[in-house]
Design a protein around this motif. Sequence first.
Motif, short mmCIF file in Angstrom:
data_model
loop_
_atom_site.label_atom_id
_atom_site.label_comp_id
_atom_site.label_asym_id
_atom_site.label_seq_id
_atom_site.Cartn_x
_atom_site.Cartn_y
_atom_site.Cartn_z
N SER A 170 36.83 46.11 30.99
CA SER A 170 38.23 46.15 31.40
C SER A 170 38.39 46.38 32.90
CB SER A 170 38.99 47.22 30.61
OG SER A 170 38.43 48.49 30.84
N THR A 207 36.90 44.69 35.22
CA THR A 207 36.99 43.37 35.85
C THR A 207 38.16 42.56 35.31
OG1 THR A 207 35.42 42.45 34.28
CG2 THR A 207 34.52 43.27 36.36
N SER A 208 38.63 42.88 34.12
CA SER A 208 39.73 42.15 33.51
C SER A 208 41.09 42.72 33.88
CB SER A 208 39.59 42.17 31.99
OG SER A 208 38.34 41.64 31.60
N ALA A 231 42.63 42.52 28.42
CA ALA A 231 41.98 43.26 29.51
C ALA A 231 41.29 44.51 28.96
CB ALA A 231 42.99 43.63 30.59
N ILE A 254 42.23 35.57 30.71
CA ILE A 254 43.47 36.27 31.03
C ILE A 254 44.29 35.46 32.03
CG2 ILE A 254 44.43 38.36 32.08
CD1 ILE A 254 41.92 39.82 30.88
N MET A 257 31.53 41.54 30.06
CA MET A 257 32.68 41.90 30.87
C MET A 257 33.24 43.24 30.37
SD MET A 257 33.75 39.78 33.23
CE MET A 257 32.38 38.85 33.82
N LEU A 297 37.12 37.89 29.36
CA LEU A 297 36.83 37.23 30.63
C LEU A 297 38.11 37.09 31.44
CD1 LEU A 297 34.51 34.33 29.43
CD2 LEU A 297 33.83 36.36 30.72
N PRO A 298 38.06 37.42 32.73
CA PRO A 298 39.25 37.24 33.57
C PRO A 298 39.80 35.81 33.51
CG PRO A 298 37.64 38.57 34.73
CD PRO A 298 36.98 38.07 33.47
#
Length: 133
Positions: free
Chosen positions: A3, A5-6, A72, A81, A1, A77-78
């Motif tokens: 930042s 996507t986060s 992020a 968060i 992942m 991983l989103p």
Amino acid sequence: MNSLTSGPAAALWVGLHILLLLVLSVRVVRLRRRHKVALGDGGHPDLAQAIRAFGNATEYAPIGLIGLVLLAQLGALPLAIHLGGLLLFVGRLVHAIGLSNSGGASLPRAVGMLVSWIAFVFIAAVLLIYAIV
């Protein structure tokens, strides 16, 4: 992942917290106008509660939000968060409702603090995992 996507995950929770703080702030302003109080609570319990609900949110939310933004930036991983953001937001919202409705101890205040602390522990743990690994 990464930042990219986060970032939107963190942006959602920061945005929701900003709106929560705005609602709590507007409540203080309305009560100040109603009671004609420019500074402090003027001895009005409802204004004192509103001030503390806003103050408590401004004391607790920023450090949790900083943690989410750091996650992020680290490309967490989103899902992590979102979980941390959801816990923090629910905790702050429930606590604010409890404090706004009662100046004394109440179940919503206690649950709100507990959920906020769980959010802090979760966010801190994930940050520490990223720092170590």
